[in-house]
Design an enzyme around this catalytic site. Structure first.
Site, PDB file in Angstrom:
ATOM      1  CB  SER A   1       9.073   8.711   1.264  1.00 24.75           C
ATOM      2  OG  SER A   1       9.576   7.591   0.639  1.00 24.75           O
TER       3      SER A   1
ATOM      4  CB  THR B   1      -4.675 -10.630  -4.630  1.00 28.41           C
ATOM      5  OG1 THR B   1      -5.611 -10.880  -3.566  1.00 28.41           O
ATOM      6  CG2 THR B   1      -4.434  -9.136  -4.746  1.00 28.41           C
TER       7      THR B   1
ATOM      8  CD  GLN C   1      -6.239  -4.538   0.797  1.00 30.24           C
ATOM      9  OE1 GLN C   1      -6.940  -4.390   1.766  1.00 30.24           O
ATOM     10  NE2 GLN C   1      -5.375  -5.525   0.699  1.00 30.24           N
TER      11      GLN C   1
ATOM     12  N   GLY D   1       0.457  -6.223   0.380  1.00 26.61           N
ATOM     13  CA  GLY D   1       1.892  -6.481   0.337  1.00 26.61           C
ATOM     14  C   GLY D   1       2.616  -5.238   0.797  1.00 26.61           C
ATOM     15  CG  HIS D   2       1.933  -3.329   4.066  1.00 22.48           C
ATOM     16  ND1 HIS D   2       1.193  -3.306   5.217  1.00 22.48           N
ATOM     17  CD2 HIS D   2       1.124  -2.842   3.106  1.00 22.48           C
ATOM     18  CE1 HIS D   2      -0.014  -2.823   4.948  1.00 22.48           C
ATOM     19  NE2 HIS D   2      -0.068  -2.537   3.677  1.00 22.48           N
TER      20      HIS D   2
ATOM     21  CG  ASP E   1       0.291  -1.623  -4.535  1.00 22.28           C
ATOM     22  OD1 ASP E   1       0.425  -2.445  -3.623  1.00 22.28           O
ATOM     23  OD2 ASP E   1      -0.390  -1.830  -5.559  1.00 22.28           O
TER      24      ASP E   1
ATOM     25  CE  LYS F   1      -1.460   0.777   2.584  1.00 22.62           C
ATOM     26  NZ  LYS F   1      -1.462   0.767   1.124  1.00 22.62           N
ATOM     27  N   GLY F   2       3.856   0.503   3.999  1.00 19.53           N
ATOM     28  CA  GLY F   2       4.686  -0.412   4.796  1.00 19.53           C
ATOM     29  C   GLY F   2       5.900   0.293   5.333  1.00 19.53           C
TER      30      GLY F   2
HETATM   31  P1  IMP Z   1      -8.918  -8.725  -3.653  1.00 23.52           P
HETATM   32  O1  IMP Z   1      -8.565  -7.817  -2.508  1.00 23.52           O
HETATM   33  O2  IMP Z   1      -7.933  -9.850  -3.832  1.00 23.52           O
HETATM   34  O3  IMP Z   1     -10.333  -9.180  -3.598  1.00 23.52           O
HETATM   35  O4  IMP Z   1      -8.795  -7.854  -5.008  1.00 23.52           O
HETATM   36  C1  IMP Z   1      -9.698  -6.792  -5.297  1.00 23.52           C
HETATM   37  C2  IMP Z   1      -8.971  -5.617  -5.950  1.00 23.52           C
HETATM   38  O5  IMP Z   1      -8.098  -5.013  -4.997  1.00 23.52           O
HETATM   39  C3  IMP Z   1      -8.077  -6.005  -7.130  1.00 23.52           C
HETATM   40  O6  IMP Z   1      -8.089  -4.946  -8.070  1.00 23.52           O
HETATM   41  C4  IMP Z   1      -6.700  -6.114  -6.503  1.00 23.52           C
HETATM   42  O7  IMP Z   1      -5.662  -5.907  -7.451  1.00 23.52           O
HETATM   43  C5  IMP Z   1      -6.768  -4.981  -5.496  1.00 23.52           C
HETATM   44  N1  IMP Z   1      -5.858  -5.155  -4.343  1.00 23.52           N
HETATM   45  C6  IMP Z   1      -6.018  -5.984  -3.296  1.00 23.52           C
HETATM   46  N2  IMP Z   1      -5.006  -5.845  -2.433  1.00 23.52           N
HETATM   47  C7  IMP Z   1      -4.189  -4.883  -2.923  1.00 23.52           C
HETATM   48  C8  IMP Z   1      -2.984  -4.257  -2.441  1.00 23.52           C
HETATM   49  O8  IMP Z   1      -2.471  -4.545  -1.374  1.00 23.52           O
HETATM   50  N3  IMP Z   1      -2.462  -3.315  -3.262  1.00 23.52           N
HETATM   51  C9  IMP Z   1      -3.031  -2.936  -4.435  1.00 23.52           C
HETATM   52  N4  IMP Z   1      -4.159  -3.481  -4.904  1.00 23.52           N
HETATM   53  C10 IMP Z   1      -4.733  -4.448  -4.158  1.00 23.52           C
END
Ligand code: IMP
Length: 434
Positions: free
Chosen positions: A413, A129, A224, A40-41, A13, A16-17
């Site tokens: 930014s 997630t 991530q 989520g970008h 978060d 990057k998007g």
């Molecule tokens: P998973 O990727 O759904 O298996 O989640 C594993 C961990 O990564 C959790 O703490 C999620 O909140 C975190 N996570 C997964 N994708 C993102 C992202 O895009 N941004 C921030 N945290 C993420």
């Protein structure tokens, strides 16, 4: 002609998007190398806001190709939903997307297994997630997963799916969930979706290497962040893929010798969603103020993000494992008017002051952040277009981050719009972007 990796230096978060969307202009191809629709970008284009989960941000530019590499795990329904969202907004994503025939596929039972695993009272929940990402990667590493190439081969798909289903049945029965899974229904749904996806599937390693050989430029987009990397992050509170820079090679089939630069993206502060250690977290008023000022709520799950202060030891560590050439500091404007700012400059681990990142989770949980307090600024940074016109205290803050982390800050930014990014003249970043 440089090919570069842009990735998150914290826990995701970082913005990057927006950065990838902005730089896409200078590249021919944007390639995703890991993760799935857990990412989520958020990209703001004029009045329109897009949250891209699976499709690389470059898709919003005309004339750019986007690649979903072999390291990504794909939920076909999520992919088709995202394509539909873009089509409704007037884009033509199908003509631009190439999907690796080696990418693994997420099935509904992956989500179910994850729900069971996260709900166990004898284990600490990771706070995932809930998209089935981890269980899909488990099947990949366990050498029983199904890939895009398998999905497109009808006969093979039926037999491989049935093998995987038999495997899942054993687990589902053990948890009393078998009746909840309609294996035949899933098999038919996936076969139907396969035909919609087929035109986009190809050998993307061959495609990317061919394009690079012909002089085209590729931007590799990480999802991530480094601290969620399966190897280098805060294990086990991580995602199940290689989010760090090395993942760009394994996740696309492009060799390290073809990559010319690595750019880290970091917020001017720090956030995390889900469980796990977070040394510079501010669970008091400071964290709440940052959350509200920065609208820090998950773009995929809507969860409130945990907020805290810039963490120097963490950044030094992620700069080391990724080899950052330059850093982009996002959301500087969120700190406008907040008064004095804290910066975590070291860790106190049981009375020992260190700037090293402990590997042990328990140890990292027990770390106390050591802070320096620096003056904030009252004037807004948003709307400023020249670096030298930023408030002096904002420039001093950036200079402190550079000095302490040892990495150039090549850009800042100051808002969600493409135009609200200041690339510093003469920086390494500017040279890499060409
Ligand atoms: P998973 O990727 O759904 O298996 O989640 C594993 C961990 O990564 C959790 O703490 C999620 O909140 C975190 N996570 C997964 N994708 C993102 C992202 O895009 N941004 C921030 N945290 C993420």
């Amino acid at each position: 002609m440089s090919n570069i990796i842009v990735l998150g230096s914290q826990w995701g978060d970082e913005g990057k998007g927006k950065i990838v969307d902005l730089f896409a202009e200078k590249f021919d191809v944007v390639a995703r190398y890991q993760g799935g629709h857990n990412a989520g970008h958020t990209v703001q284009v004029g009045p329109q806001k897009f949250v891209l989960k699976l499709i690389p941000s470059g898709v919003l530019h005309s004339g750019k190709q986007v690649v979903i590499g072999n390291g990504v795990v794909i939920d076909p329904q999520a992919l088709l939903d995202e394509i539909e969202m873009l089509e409704k907004a007037g884009f033509d994503p199908v003509s631009k997307i190439s999907i690796s025939n080696r990418a693994h596929i997420i099935f509904p039972f992956h989500r179910l297994v994850e729900k069971v695993s996260e709900g166990r009272t004898d284990r600490v929940a990771i706070g995932t997630t809930s998209r089935g990402i981890g269980p899909c990667y488990e099947d990949k590493i366990g050498r029983r997963g199904l890939r895009m190439a398998d999905l497109l081969n009808e006969k093979l798909f039926y037999s491989l799916f049935d093998d995987l289903a038999a495997d899942k049945r054993t687990v589902a029965e053990a948890f009393g969930l078998d009746a909840a899974i309609d294996y035949e229904g899933i098999r038919e749904d996936y076969r139907n979706m396969a035909e919609k996806i087929r035109p986009m599937v190809r050998d993307t390693a061959a495609l990317l290497n061919g394009l690079i050989a012909s002089g085209k430029r590729v931007l590799f987009e990480g999802a991530q962040g480094t601290m969620l990397d399966i190897d280098h992050g805060t294990y086990p509170f991580v995602t199940s893929s290689s989010a760090a820079a090395g993942g760009a090679c394994t996740g696309t089939g492009v060799p390290p010798t073809k990559i010319n630069g690595v750019i880290g993206v970091s917020k001017a502060y720090i956030t995390r969603v889900g469980g796990g250690p977070f040394p510079s977290e501010d669970t008091g008023e400071g964290g709440n103020i940052i959350r509200e000022a920065g609208l820090e709520y998950g773009s995929v799950t809507g969860r409130p993000r945990r907020c805290g202060w810039f963490d120097v030891p963490l950044l030094r560590y992620t700069a080391m494992v990724n080899g950052f050439d330059s850093l982009i500091v996002t959301k500087l404007d969120v700190l406008d008017g907040l008064g004095d700012l804290k910066v975590c400059t070291a860790y106190n681990v049981g009375g020992v002051i260190t700037d090293e990142m402990p590997a042990g989770n328990m140890l990292l949980e027990s770390v106390e952040a050591v802070y320096e307090t620096v003056p904030g600024w009252d004037q807004p940074t948003s709307g400023v277009t020249r670096y030298d016109d930023l408030p002096k205290e904002a420039r001093d803050y950036v200079a402190l981050l550079e000095e302490k982390t040892g990495v150039e800050v090549g850009a800042v930014s100051t808002g969600p719009e493409r135009s609200e990014t200041i690339v510093r003249p003469g920086s390494r970043l500017e040279k890499l972007l060409g």
